[in-house]
Write a protein that holds these residues in place. Structure first.
Motif, PDB file in Angstrom:
ATOM      1  N   SER A 120       1.985  -0.121  -1.272  1.00 14.28           N
ATOM      2  CA  SER A 120       1.964   0.279   0.134  1.00 14.28           C
ATOM      3  C   SER A 120       0.841  -0.407   0.921  1.00 14.28           C
ATOM      4  N   PRO A 121      -0.438  -0.345   0.462  1.00 10.62           N
ATOM      5  CA  PRO A 121      -1.472  -1.051   1.216  1.00 10.62           C
ATOM      6  C   PRO A 121      -1.306  -2.564   1.215  1.00 10.62           C
ATOM      7  N   VAL A 122      -0.790  -3.119   0.124  1.00 10.75           N
ATOM      8  CA  VAL A 122      -0.562  -4.569   0.084  1.00 10.75           C
ATOM      9  C   VAL A 122       0.523  -4.953   1.087  1.00 10.75           C
ATOM     10  N   GLY A 123       1.575  -4.138   1.165  1.00  8.40           N
ATOM     11  CA  GLY A 123       2.619  -4.395   2.152  1.00  8.40           C
ATOM     12  C   GLY A 123       2.088  -4.319   3.575  1.00  8.40           C
ATOM     13  N   ALA A 124       1.154  -3.370   3.813  1.00 11.20           N
ATOM     14  CA  ALA A 124       0.562  -3.258   5.149  1.00 11.20           C
ATOM     15  C   ALA A 124      -0.263  -4.496   5.491  1.00 11.20           C
ATOM     16  N   ILE A 125      -0.927  -5.066   4.492  1.00 13.03           N
ATOM     17  CA  ILE A 125      -1.690  -6.299   4.721  1.00 13.03           C
ATOM     18  C   ILE A 125      -0.751  -7.428   5.147  1.00 13.03           C
ATOM     19  N   VAL A 126       0.373  -7.537   4.451  1.00 12.42           N
ATOM     20  CA  VAL A 126       1.367  -8.570   4.790  1.00 12.42           C
ATOM     21  C   VAL A 126       1.870  -8.361   6.214  1.00 12.42           C
ATOM     22  N   ASN A 127       2.171  -7.125   6.585  1.00 17.92           N
ATOM     23  CA  ASN A 127       2.637  -6.839   7.947  1.00 17.92           C
ATOM     24  C   ASN A 127       1.590  -7.220   8.983  1.00 17.92           C
ATOM     25  N   GLY A 128       0.330  -6.911   8.664  1.00 19.22           N
ATOM     26  CA  GLY A 128      -0.748  -7.259   9.593  1.00 19.22           C
ATOM     27  C   GLY A 128      -0.876  -8.754   9.788  1.00 19.22           C
ATOM     28  N   LEU A 129      -0.741  -9.513   8.710  1.00 17.88           N
ATOM     29  CA  LEU A 129      -0.823 -10.976   8.800  1.00 17.88           C
ATOM     30  C   LEU A 129       0.334 -11.540   9.626  1.00 17.88           C
ATOM     31  N   GLU A 130       1.510 -10.934   9.489  1.00 13.76           N
ATOM     32  CA  GLU A 130       2.662 -11.383  10.280  1.00 13.76           C
ATOM     33  C   GLU A 130       2.427 -11.139  11.767  1.00 13.76           C
TER      34      GLU A 130
ATOM     35  N   ALA B 140      -6.797  -3.393   2.921  1.00 10.35           N
ATOM     36  CA  ALA B 140      -7.464  -4.131   1.849  1.00 10.35           C
ATOM     37  C   ALA B 140      -8.451  -3.219   1.125  1.00 10.35           C
ATOM     38  N   ARG B 141      -9.196  -2.410   1.877  1.00 10.90           N
ATOM     39  CA  ARG B 141     -10.123  -1.462   1.243  1.00 10.90           C
ATOM     40  C   ARG B 141      -9.366  -0.447   0.395  1.00 10.90           C
ATOM     41  N   GLN B 142      -8.235   0.011   0.907  1.00  9.46           N
ATOM     42  CA  GLN B 142      -7.435   0.998   0.179  1.00  9.46           C
ATOM     43  C   GLN B 142      -6.877   0.407  -1.112  1.00  9.46           C
ATOM     44  N   ALA B 143      -6.354  -0.809  -1.030  1.00  9.97           N
ATOM     45  CA  ALA B 143      -5.810  -1.459  -2.226  1.00  9.97           C
ATOM     46  C   ALA B 143      -6.901  -1.676  -3.267  1.00  9.97           C
ATOM     47  N   SER B 144      -8.072  -2.111  -2.816  1.00  8.91           N
ATOM     48  CA  SER B 144      -9.183  -2.328  -3.736  1.00  8.91           C
ATOM     49  C   SER B 144      -9.599  -1.026  -4.410  1.00  8.91           C
ATOM     50  N   ALA B 145      -9.683   0.051  -3.617  1.00  9.17           N
ATOM     51  CA  ALA B 145     -10.083   1.348  -4.169  1.00  9.17           C
ATOM     52  C   ALA B 145      -9.087   1.840  -5.212  1.00  9.17           C
ATOM     53  N   ARG B 146      -7.803   1.652  -4.941  1.00  8.32           N
ATOM     54  CA  ARG B 146      -6.780   2.116  -5.885  1.00  8.32           C
ATOM     55  C   ARG B 146      -6.799   1.297  -7.173  1.00  8.32           C
TER      56      ARG B 146
END
Length: 231
Positions: free
Chosen positions: A25-35, A57-63
């Motif tokens: 989920s957080p990785v997908g949000a990063i991709v959406n943000g880059l788009e 990115a912080r959320q993905a790293s924490a998980r």
């Protein structure tokens, strides 16, 4: 209750699926943000996208950091883990706008499987307060007599269906475990590995759940004293 004995490959695959589920989920949000950054010229939208990327990115790293300790090898056989490190990754994983972690576990080096059990109990605890609230982590005693006590409070607190069955190594209805059910199953495996039993009980006020992991005899005593659900 029908006991379930997962093949090692199946257990590994389900745990990997669980980690991927938490991170996708957080990785997908990063991709959406880059788009958005690529397609938008509006300054406010670009600012929103950058904020989304940073937060995700912080959320993905924490998980990922949490999963490394909770599920990973975390060092060689017999290694010990600093509970201070466990607190750090637990806060990053749990604390958000809905849920607060209260950590009262003394700082010490504990055998890695005990620390992994504590972290997995926090994940179990999160499932008892679906709308958020507080999770308090405590430890009592030292060495082989020590026990963990996790107390949750929040709206619509409950003990999820099949949770006790999964913690005890049993099979839920249908006889199979999916990527959601593998985490409490794994928690039960850790508890049995370190010689501890797990009890779950609603608080007296009914607004939370108390999860206790204690050496076998203490767990049984707790159940007799009014904490049902020893697994």
């Amino acid at each position: 209750m029908t006991a379930i004995d997962l093949d090692k490959l199946d257990l590994a695959a389900l745990l990997c699926s669980r980690v991927c589920h938490d991170v996708i989920s957080p990785v997908g949000a990063i991709v959406n943000g880059l788009e958005v950054l690529e397609d938008e010229n509006d300054a406010s939208m670009k600012a929103f996208a950058l904020d989304l990327i940073a937060k995700s990115a912080r959320q993905a790293s924490a998980r990922l950091q949490f999963a490394r300790l909770a599920f990973g090898a975390a060092g060689s056989a017999g290694a010990q883990i600093d509970t201070g490190d466990a607190e750090q990754v637990a806060r990053g994983f749990i604390q958000d706008d809905r849920t607060t972690l209260e950590w009262h576990v003394p700082r010490a080096y504990l055998p890695k499987n005990r620390v992994k059990l504590l972290l997995n109990l926090l994940m179990v605890a999160g499932a008892t307060i679906p709308r958020g609230g507080t999770i308090a982590a405590d430890a009592e005693g030292e060495g082989e007599t020590a026990r963990f006590i996790i107390t949750t409070r929040g709206s619509h607190a409950r003990i999820p269906n099949h949770m006790e069955t999964l913690l005890s190594g049993g099979a839920p209805e249908g006889g199979s475990i999916d990527a959601h059910g593998v985490q409490p199953h794994y928690t039960g495996l850790l508890a049995r590995e370190v010689g501890m039993g797990i009890t779950l009980a609603m608080t007296g006020e009914g607004d939370g759940v108390v999860i206790t992991a204690a050496p076998g005899e203490k767990a049984a005593e707790a159940a007799v004293a009014g904490e049902p659900g020893t697994v």
